[in-house]
Design a protein around this motif. Structure first.
Motif, PDB file in Angstrom:
ATOM      1  N   PRO A   1      14.603 -10.070  -4.555  1.00  0.00           N
ATOM      2  CA  PRO A   1      14.615  -8.970  -3.455  1.00  0.00           C
ATOM      3  C   PRO A   1      13.452  -8.882  -2.548  1.00  0.00           C
ATOM      4  O   PRO A   1      12.505  -8.112  -2.592  1.00  0.00           O
ATOM      5  CB  PRO A   1      14.399  -7.585  -4.610  1.00  0.00           C
ATOM      6  N   VAL A   2      13.260  -9.750  -1.713  1.00  0.00           N
ATOM      7  CA  VAL A   2      12.293  -9.992  -0.580  1.00  0.00           C
ATOM      8  C   VAL A   2      11.995  -8.967   0.256  1.00  0.00           C
ATOM      9  O   VAL A   2      13.193  -8.473   0.975  1.00  0.00           O
ATOM     10  CB  VAL A   2      12.520 -11.294   0.028  1.00  0.00           C
ATOM     11  N   THR A   3      10.773  -8.464   0.232  1.00  0.00           N
ATOM     12  CA  THR A   3      10.853  -7.359   1.214  1.00  0.00           C
ATOM     13  C   THR A   3       9.704  -7.959   2.641  1.00  0.00           C
ATOM     14  O   THR A   3       9.225  -9.138   2.540  1.00  0.00           O
ATOM     15  CB  THR A   3       9.711  -6.202   0.820  1.00  0.00           C
ATOM     16  N   ASP A   4       9.897  -7.009   3.577  1.00  0.00           N
ATOM     17  CA  ASP A   4       9.163  -7.678   4.951  1.00  0.00           C
ATOM     18  C   ASP A   4       8.267  -6.505   5.457  1.00  0.00           C
ATOM     19  O   ASP A   4       8.024  -5.624   4.915  1.00  0.00           O
ATOM     20  CB  ASP A   4      10.028  -8.281   5.771  1.00  0.00           C
ATOM     21  N   PHE A   5       7.515  -6.747   6.562  1.00  0.00           N
ATOM     22  CA  PHE A   5       6.700  -5.812   7.004  1.00  0.00           C
ATOM     23  C   PHE A   5       7.239  -4.877   7.706  1.00  0.00           C
ATOM     24  O   PHE A   5       6.671  -3.691   7.757  1.00  0.00           O
ATOM     25  CB  PHE A   5       5.668  -6.731   8.065  1.00  0.00           C
ATOM     26  N   ASP A   6       8.452  -5.027   8.161  1.00  0.00           N
ATOM     27  CA  ASP A   6       9.135  -3.755   8.747  1.00  0.00           C
ATOM     28  C   ASP A   6       9.368  -2.628   7.475  1.00  0.00           C
ATOM     29  O   ASP A   6       9.478  -1.642   7.471  1.00  0.00           O
ATOM     30  CB  ASP A   6      10.453  -3.899   9.306  1.00  0.00           C
ATOM     31  N   GLY A   7       9.673  -3.477   6.442  1.00  0.00           N
ATOM     32  CA  GLY A   7      10.189  -2.799   5.214  1.00  0.00           C
ATOM     33  C   GLY A   7       8.850  -1.820   4.589  1.00  0.00           C
ATOM     34  O   GLY A   7       8.816  -0.819   4.333  1.00  0.00           O
ATOM     35  N   TRP A   8       7.845  -2.514   4.803  1.00  0.00           N
ATOM     36  CA  TRP A   8       6.481  -1.698   4.597  1.00  0.00           C
ATOM     37  C   TRP A   8       6.301  -0.706   5.489  1.00  0.00           C
ATOM     38  O   TRP A   8       5.822   0.559   4.965  1.00  0.00           O
ATOM     39  CB  TRP A   8       5.120  -2.715   4.913  1.00  0.00           C
ATOM     40  N   ASP A   9       6.472  -0.676   6.727  1.00  0.00           N
ATOM     41  CA  ASP A   9       6.250   0.608   7.640  1.00  0.00           C
ATOM     42  C   ASP A   9       7.333   1.526   7.151  1.00  0.00           C
ATOM     43  O   ASP A   9       7.031   2.794   7.294  1.00  0.00           O
ATOM     44  CB  ASP A   9       6.667   0.014   9.083  1.00  0.00           C
ATOM     45  N   ARG A  10       8.557   1.125   6.607  1.00  0.00           N
ATOM     46  CA  ARG A  10       9.411   2.146   6.245  1.00  0.00           C
ATOM     47  C   ARG A  10       8.964   2.833   4.845  1.00  0.00           C
ATOM     48  O   ARG A  10       8.830   4.171   4.611  1.00  0.00           O
ATOM     49  CB  ARG A  10      10.846   1.864   5.881  1.00  0.00           C
ATOM     50  N   LEU A  11       8.331   2.123   4.022  1.00  0.00           N
ATOM     51  CA  LEU A  11       7.857   2.790   2.880  1.00  0.00           C
ATOM     52  C   LEU A  11       6.498   3.509   3.000  1.00  0.00           C
ATOM     53  O   LEU A  11       6.284   4.770   2.696  1.00  0.00           O
ATOM     54  CB  LEU A  11       7.172   1.637   1.774  1.00  0.00           C
ATOM     55  N   ASP A  12       5.858   2.994   4.034  1.00  0.00           N
ATOM     56  CA  ASP A  12       4.551   3.854   4.717  1.00  0.00           C
ATOM     57  C   ASP A  12       4.827   5.146   5.142  1.00  0.00           C
ATOM     58  O   ASP A  12       4.465   6.355   4.870  1.00  0.00           O
ATOM     59  CB  ASP A  12       3.787   3.068   5.706  1.00  0.00           C
ATOM     60  N   ALA A  13       5.968   5.071   6.072  1.00  0.00           N
ATOM     61  CA  ALA A  13       6.538   6.466   6.581  1.00  0.00           C
ATOM     62  C   ALA A  13       7.168   7.592   5.333  1.00  0.00           C
ATOM     63  O   ALA A  13       6.819   8.527   5.534  1.00  0.00           O
ATOM     64  CB  ALA A  13       7.604   6.229   7.531  1.00  0.00           C
ATOM     65  N   HIS A  14       7.772   6.888   4.359  1.00  0.00           N
ATOM     66  CA  HIS A  14       8.206   7.717   3.199  1.00  0.00           C
ATOM     67  C   HIS A  14       6.979   8.355   2.496  1.00  0.00           C
ATOM     68  O   HIS A  14       7.196   9.548   2.074  1.00  0.00           O
ATOM     69  CB  HIS A  14       9.088   6.719   2.488  1.00  0.00           C
ATOM     70  N   GLU A  15       6.002   7.591   2.172  1.00  0.00           N
ATOM     71  CA  GLU A  15       4.891   8.025   1.429  1.00  0.00           C
ATOM     72  C   GLU A  15       4.251   9.185   2.358  1.00  0.00           C
ATOM     73  O   GLU A  15       3.834  10.198   1.548  1.00  0.00           O
ATOM     74  CB  GLU A  15       4.040   6.894   1.104  1.00  0.00           C
ATOM     75  N   ARG A  16       4.076   9.067   3.576  1.00  0.00           N
ATOM     76  CA  ARG A  16       3.441  10.053   4.247  1.00  0.00           C
ATOM     77  C   ARG A  16       4.455  11.326   4.293  1.00  0.00           C
ATOM     78  O   ARG A  16       3.824  12.716   4.355  1.00  0.00           O
ATOM     79  CB  ARG A  16       3.376   9.680   5.705  1.00  0.00           C
ATOM     80  N   THR A  17       5.587  11.013   4.477  1.00  0.00           N
ATOM     81  CA  THR A  17       6.546  12.314   4.227  1.00  0.00           C
ATOM     82  C   THR A  17       6.390  13.087   2.974  1.00  0.00           C
ATOM     83  O   THR A  17       6.288  14.376   2.805  1.00  0.00           O
ATOM     84  CB  THR A  17       7.971  11.996   4.490  1.00  0.00           C
ATOM     85  N   LEU A  18       6.324  12.189   1.956  1.00  0.00           N
ATOM     86  CA  LEU A  18       5.968  12.923   0.422  1.00  0.00           C
ATOM     87  C   LEU A  18       4.796  13.810   0.562  1.00  0.00           C
ATOM     88  O   LEU A  18       4.680  14.810  -0.225  1.00  0.00           O
ATOM     89  CB  LEU A  18       5.886  11.761  -0.619  1.00  0.00           C
ATOM     90  N   GLY A  19       3.876  13.261   1.396  1.00  0.00           N
ATOM     91  CA  GLY A  19       2.637  14.190   1.252  1.00  0.00           C
ATOM     92  C   GLY A  19       2.437  15.354   2.277  1.00  0.00           C
ATOM     93  O   GLY A  19       1.608  16.132   1.925  1.00  0.00           O
ATOM     94  N   GLU A  20       3.418  15.457   2.973  1.00  0.00           N
ATOM     95  CA  GLU A  20       3.299  16.465   4.131  1.00  0.00           C
ATOM     96  C   GLU A  20       3.226  18.028   3.595  1.00  0.00           C
ATOM     97  O   GLU A  20       2.663  18.753   3.786  1.00  0.00           O
ATOM     98  CB  GLU A  20       4.400  16.128   5.046  1.00  0.00           C
ATOM     99  N   PRO A  21       4.276  18.255   2.483  1.00  0.00           N
ATOM    100  CA  PRO A  21       4.163  19.417   1.971  1.00  0.00           C
ATOM    101  C   PRO A  21       2.833  20.036   1.393  1.00  0.00           C
ATOM    102  O   PRO A  21       2.724  21.258   1.406  1.00  0.00           O
ATOM    103  CB  PRO A  21       5.481  19.446   0.751  1.00  0.00           C
ATOM    104  N   ASP A  22       2.189  19.074   0.933  1.00  0.00           N
ATOM    105  CA  ASP A  22       0.631  19.391   0.300  1.00  0.00           C
ATOM    106  C   ASP A  22      -0.375  19.230   1.301  1.00  0.00           C
ATOM    107  O   ASP A  22      -1.603  19.007   1.013  1.00  0.00           O
ATOM    108  CB  ASP A  22       0.622  18.766  -0.868  1.00  0.00           C
ATOM    109  N   ALA A  23      -0.051  18.842   2.670  1.00  0.00           N
ATOM    110  CA  ALA A  23      -1.087  18.621   3.581  1.00  0.00           C
ATOM    111  C   ALA A  23      -1.903  17.531   3.255  1.00  0.00           C
ATOM    112  O   ALA A  23      -2.917  17.214   3.396  1.00  0.00           O
ATOM    113  CB  ALA A  23      -2.012  19.836   3.883  1.00  0.00           C
TER     114      ALA A  23
END
Length: 453
Positions: free
Chosen positions: A411-433
């Motif tokens: 299940p190989v990931t690429d760097f575009d995939g990292w950007d998607r994960l990065d954006a997802h983790e940032r979204t998870l943090g938004e409710p708690d600033a």
């Protein structure tokens, strides 16, 4: 004209990314593929730096710029040596640089070190950093006093996280399961033990001062360990940074313990741990240390005076070690790939053509992240000097290696995939600033990285 070099770098932490960066700057024709067994890049920065160190984690910004280079390709979720053999990679690359780091604990080789509740610091770091391949349960309940063996930067991180409250870390990237463990902690006292004196301490002034920033933690130094011999005085004269460290320690040694519902970190110098006390049925019940004395030349010797400390857990922060890589020689004494300035050697001491090392797998787990760049520069210089003698790989299509990995069902990931994960983790943090909230499941990370909008 010779063909442009195709280089593989194994390990997507700072060491590997710095090597890729230097390569692409030194030769504007070559291409680099970076492999990592994790689905994400950044290695130690993501999984070895304490969550309350956002300043250090900002190194990712610079590393991200490197990874955006169109001549650098990232292949995540690929364990070189197991998922794909080194010899298989040689079919696609003219040279391979190994930058797999060091993330396991060295043994102390003292009685009792493997009892229940005697932990390697690397395991605890992997827990609070949510490493997807390591234990994600922990228990800090029913413990009042714990010991941390070692006073390097990792030992300071471990002691600081153990002493801080869970709620203090809610501004960081820690996920809910880490917060719950820290919030349930019953620890009141963390005892740190150093075999040598304060002038031989390896931590930095910044790391030391950060220990004392929490309003819920008081740092204390046991005065009996604040001793200096002739070598210590010379070391202080030679190093402004060390003088700053000793100034802070001296201030803490003169403090009175303040009352209140807070936690304490106690630093004990010139105390050498010689046995973890307890048994197989009950686990850790204490730690025995031998008092040391300075010898005048910067070393210490035991005095025979023993002290038993009432602690309910022990964290061993005495250094990391690298792990062998399948199909490559390994120096079992130094725990690195055998090499000369980055050129990997076979078991007979001869250079292995086209195989290189950089970072901690090359020189051992010493030095700060910044040292990794000059280390990579040395390795890359040798690789480029060897270019005329490097056998060219038969498969030169940049897409061919991805086809091989997919054909293996990885299940190989690429760097575009990292950007998607990065954006997802940032979204998870938004409710708690928060800047982000880290995803800890490999399957979930891979699914998010592989998702297409």
């Amino acid at each position: 004209m010779s063909l442009p070099l195709r280089i593989a770098v194994v390990g997507a932490g700072p060491a590997g990314i710095y090597a890729a960066d230097i390569l692409t700057k030194k030769d504007d024709q070559l291409t680099v593929d970076i492999f990592d067994r994790l689905p994400t890049p950044y290695g130690l920065i993501r999984y070895g730096v304490a969550p309350d160190h956002p300043r250090i984690k900002q190194i990712i910004v610079a590393l991200h710029r490197v990874m955006e280079n169109e001549r650098i390709t990232f292949h995540g979720n690929v364990h070189v040596g197991q998922d794909v053999k080194v010899d298989e990679l040689r079919q696609f690359y003219d040279a391979i640089i190994f930058a797999t780091g060091a993330e396991r604990d060295r043994d102390m080789q003292i009685p009792g070190e493997h009892l229940a509740r005697s932990y390697g610091a690397a395991d605890f770091v992997a827990f609070y950093d949510s490493h997807p391949d390591r234990e994600q349960t922990w228990d800090l309940r029913d413990q009042k006093s714990v010991a941390v063996i070692g006073v390097g930067n990792v030992g300071l991180d471990v002691a600081r996280i153990l002493a801080r409250t869970g709620d203090e870390l809610l501004y960081t990237e820690i996920p809910p399961h880490v917060h719950r463990v820290l919030a349930d902690s019953t620890i009141t006292d963390v005892h740190m033990f150093a075999r040598r004196g304060p002038a031989q301490a390896k931590f930095t002034p910044v790391e030391l001062r950060e220990m004392d920033h929490s309003p819920n933690v008081q740092c204390l130094v046991v005065p009996e360990g604040m001793e200096f011999d002739q070598a210590s005085q010379q070391a202080l004269a030679d190093s402004k940074s060390l003088r700053m460290v000793v100034d802070v320690l001296s201030e803490w040694a003169m403090r009175d313990e303040k009352p209140g519902p807070h936690r304490r970190i106690h630093l004990h110098f010139l105390e050498n741990p010689v046995e973890v006390l307890g048994d197989e049925a009950t686990g850790v019940t204490g730690l025995r240390t031998e008092r040391q004395e300075l010898t005048g030349d910067g070393t210490v010797r035991g005095t025979g005076e023993m002290t038993d400390w009432d602690v309910q857990a022990v964290y061993r922060a005495v250094g990391y070690r690298s792990e062998p890589i399948d199909d490559l020689p390994f120096d079992t004494a130094r725990l690195v790939l055998p090499n000369v300035e980055g050129r990997v050697l076979d078991l007979d001491g001869a250079v292995l053509p086209g195989v290189y090392a950089t970072g901690w797998i090359k020189r051992g787990p010493v030095g700060l992240i910044g040292h990794t760049k000059s280390d990579a520069a040395q390795t890359v210089a040798h690789l480029l000097a060897d270019e005329p003698t490097l056998a060219r790989a038969p498969q030169r299509d940049r897409a061919a290696v991805r086809e091989l990995l997919v054909s293996k069902g990885l299940p190989v990931t690429d760097f575009d995939g990292w950007d998607r994960l990065d954006a997802h983790e940032r979204t998870l943090g938004e409710p708690d600033a928060r800047e982000r909230m880290k995803v800890s499941s490999r399957a979930e990370m891979t699914a998010i990285a592989g998702a297409r909008g």
